[in-house]
Scaffold this motif. Structure first.
Motif, PDB file in Angstrom:
ATOM      1  N   TYR A 132      -3.698   4.438  -8.237  1.00 57.08           N
ATOM      2  CA  TYR A 132      -3.416   5.482  -7.517  1.00 57.08           C
ATOM      3  C   TYR A 132      -4.216   6.636  -7.605  1.00 57.08           C
ATOM      4  O   TYR A 132      -5.074   6.701  -8.428  1.00 57.08           O
ATOM      5  CB  TYR A 132      -1.835   6.052  -8.051  1.00 57.08           C
ATOM      6  CG  TYR A 132      -1.857   6.352  -9.578  1.00 57.08           C
ATOM      7  CD1 TYR A 132      -1.818   5.825 -10.625  1.00 57.08           C
ATOM      8  CD2 TYR A 132      -2.160   8.168  -9.661  1.00 57.08           C
ATOM      9  CE1 TYR A 132      -2.011   6.258 -11.840  1.00 57.08           C
ATOM     10  CE2 TYR A 132      -2.115   8.467 -10.990  1.00 57.08           C
ATOM     11  CZ  TYR A 132      -1.986   7.617 -12.118  1.00 57.08           C
ATOM     12  OH  TYR A 132      -2.135   8.141 -13.094  1.00 57.08           O
ATOM     13  N   SER A 166       3.538   0.488   2.854  1.00 59.70           N
ATOM     14  CA  SER A 166       2.969  -0.539   4.012  1.00 59.70           C
ATOM     15  C   SER A 166       4.170  -1.633   3.841  1.00 59.70           C
ATOM     16  O   SER A 166       4.843  -1.727   2.973  1.00 59.70           O
ATOM     17  CB  SER A 166       1.512  -0.844   3.921  1.00 59.70           C
ATOM     18  OG  SER A 166       1.665  -1.556   2.488  1.00 59.70           O
ATOM     19  N   ASN A 198      -2.137   8.128  -2.856  1.00 62.07           N
ATOM     20  CA  ASN A 198      -2.724   7.102  -2.244  1.00 62.07           C
ATOM     21  C   ASN A 198      -2.708   5.901  -3.356  1.00 62.07           C
ATOM     22  O   ASN A 198      -3.174   6.073  -4.508  1.00 62.07           O
ATOM     23  CB  ASN A 198      -3.809   7.262  -1.745  1.00 62.07           C
ATOM     24  CG  ASN A 198      -3.458   8.121  -0.406  1.00 62.07           C
ATOM     25  OD1 ASN A 198      -2.575   7.988   0.404  1.00 62.07           O
ATOM     26  ND2 ASN A 198      -4.522   9.123  -0.164  1.00 62.07           N
ATOM     27  N   GLN A 236      -3.730  13.159  -4.298  1.00 67.31           N
ATOM     28  CA  GLN A 236      -4.410  13.795  -3.225  1.00 67.31           C
ATOM     29  C   GLN A 236      -4.637  15.404  -3.505  1.00 67.31           C
ATOM     30  O   GLN A 236      -3.655  15.825  -4.009  1.00 67.31           O
ATOM     31  CB  GLN A 236      -3.550  13.852  -1.847  1.00 67.31           C
ATOM     32  CG  GLN A 236      -3.480  12.685  -1.020  1.00 67.31           C
ATOM     33  CD  GLN A 236      -4.805  12.370  -0.507  1.00 67.31           C
ATOM     34  OE1 GLN A 236      -5.921  11.963  -1.297  1.00 67.31           O
ATOM     35  NE2 GLN A 236      -5.005  12.541   0.809  1.00 67.31           N
ATOM     36  N   GLY A 271       0.973  -1.138   0.017  1.00 70.68           N
ATOM     37  CA  GLY A 271       0.000   0.074   0.030  1.00 70.68           C
ATOM     38  C   GLY A 271       0.883   1.353   0.044  1.00 70.68           C
ATOM     39  O   GLY A 271       1.997   1.156   0.611  1.00 70.68           O
ATOM     40  N   SER A 299       0.568   5.589   0.674  1.00 74.12           N
ATOM     41  CA  SER A 299      -0.160   6.602   1.343  1.00 74.12           C
ATOM     42  C   SER A 299       0.696   7.784   1.472  1.00 74.12           C
ATOM     43  O   SER A 299       1.673   7.611   1.696  1.00 74.12           O
ATOM     44  CB  SER A 299      -0.801   6.189   2.754  1.00 74.12           C
ATOM     45  OG  SER A 299       0.054   6.296   3.449  1.00 74.12           O
ATOM     46  N   PHE A 350       5.298   9.340  -0.860  1.00 78.30           N
ATOM     47  CA  PHE A 350       4.301   8.752  -0.032  1.00 78.30           C
ATOM     48  C   PHE A 350       5.071   7.481   0.827  1.00 78.30           C
ATOM     49  O   PHE A 350       6.219   7.446   0.436  1.00 78.30           O
ATOM     50  CB  PHE A 350       3.458   7.847  -1.196  1.00 78.30           C
ATOM     51  CG  PHE A 350       4.108   7.073  -2.280  1.00 78.30           C
ATOM     52  CD1 PHE A 350       4.462   6.000  -2.280  1.00 78.30           C
ATOM     53  CD2 PHE A 350       4.288   8.046  -3.603  1.00 78.30           C
ATOM     54  CE1 PHE A 350       5.428   5.363  -3.068  1.00 78.30           C
ATOM     55  CE2 PHE A 350       4.935   7.243  -4.540  1.00 78.30           C
ATOM     56  CZ  PHE A 350       5.582   6.041  -4.658  1.00 78.30           C
TER      57      PHE A 350
END
Lengths: 124, 156
Positions: B153, B111, B54, B156, B48, B50, B108
């Motif tokens: 993706y 994870s 994201n 933002q 992941g 973020s 970004f």
């Protein structure tokens, strides 16, 4: 004299990849020692002498930063150069490793030439 | 960030990982649309992302590619080692994609990787296609092994 290195990473794949790249640096290495995390590295170092440590940062049990902290505070291991190997470690984390006493770092992916240059800076 | 920019960075990031760390030559092909992977997939690894961007980065392949990679590194080829190898590959591809993208736009975080082993599963994107564009790029490693880098993706 051939360099004896300890590779510390929780991924066996990465340990083997790093060992293979070390053989292509043109530097003279003995067969490497391996450890799956910082705790295992401390055990290995309890019974083996090494010239260089290449360590991941994110690992279970004892991570790379804590490993550097412990090795640098022990007179028996304080002089061993430690190179951090990171996939995407933030600059803050890598700078923290340097401030704790790590000799340098390389980011994956890296070439044998990049790794050789980082090792040569350690002045083994 | 447009799809062309992301596609260019995926190709650069993937080439570097396979060529410098795995000593395998890779060739990209034309991007596929959502749901257009028709090959059987044995290993899928996801990570992941973020931050200012994201989404997820995935890498999918048949078992033959993971076996080809691990057979040059270790003597055994247990499923744990195959999973470890594929998790590290998605980790390096996503990390290197971050390095490439971060030089030009905000960055970004990643994870930990997740690997799905086995082929009886379906991957469904629940985000809307307009807000979460998806790029699926096929690659061929060493002229033999097809794999896919899959990036979903949202800016933002």
């Amino acid at each position: 004299m051939a360099i004896r290195a300890l590779i510390v990473d929780d991924s066996i794949t990465i340990r083997m990849v790093v060992e293979r790249i070390l053989t292509q640096t043109g530097l003279d290495f003995e067969k490497c020692l391996h450890a799956g995390d910082g705790a295992e590295a401390l055990k290995v170092l309890g019974s083996n002498k090494v010239d260089l440590i290449l360590s991941d940062i994110n690992m279970p049990n004892i991570d790379g930063l804590e490993l550097v902290r412990r090795l640098k505070s022990d007179p028996a291991t304080a002089e061993i150069p430690i190179l951090m190997i990171s996939t995407e470690g933030t600059e803050t984390t890598l700078e923290q490793a340097l401030s704790l006493g790590a000799a340098g770092y390389v980011k994956k992916p890296f070439t044998p030439e990049t790794l050789a240059a980082a090792i040569e800076k350690c002045e083994l | 960030m447009d799809a062309e920019f992301i596609t260019e960075k995926i190709i650069a990031a993937t080439n570097e990982v396979f060529e410098t760390m795995l000593f395998m030559a890779v060739e990209p092909s034309e991007p596929l649309g959502d749901g257009q992977i028709k090959d059987r997939i044995d290993f899928s690894a996801y990570i992941g992302i973020s931050g200012k961007i994201n989404g997820i980065v995935g890498v999918h392949c048949r078992v033959a590619l993971v076996e080809a990679i691990t057979s040059t590194l270790t003597e055994s080829e247990s499923e744990d080692e195959l999973i470890d190898a594929w998790a590290e590959i998605v980790n390096m591809v996503a990390g290197n994609l971050k390095t490439h993208i971060s030089s030009q736009v905000d960055t970004f975080e990643l994870s930990v990787p997740t690997v799905i082993a086995g082929h009886e599963f379906r991957i469904v994107n629940r985000g809307s296609k307009s807000s979460f564009p998806r790029i699926i790029l096929p690659f061929v490693a060493d002229d033999e092994y097809v794999f896919y880098v899959d990036v979903l993706y949202c800016n933002q």
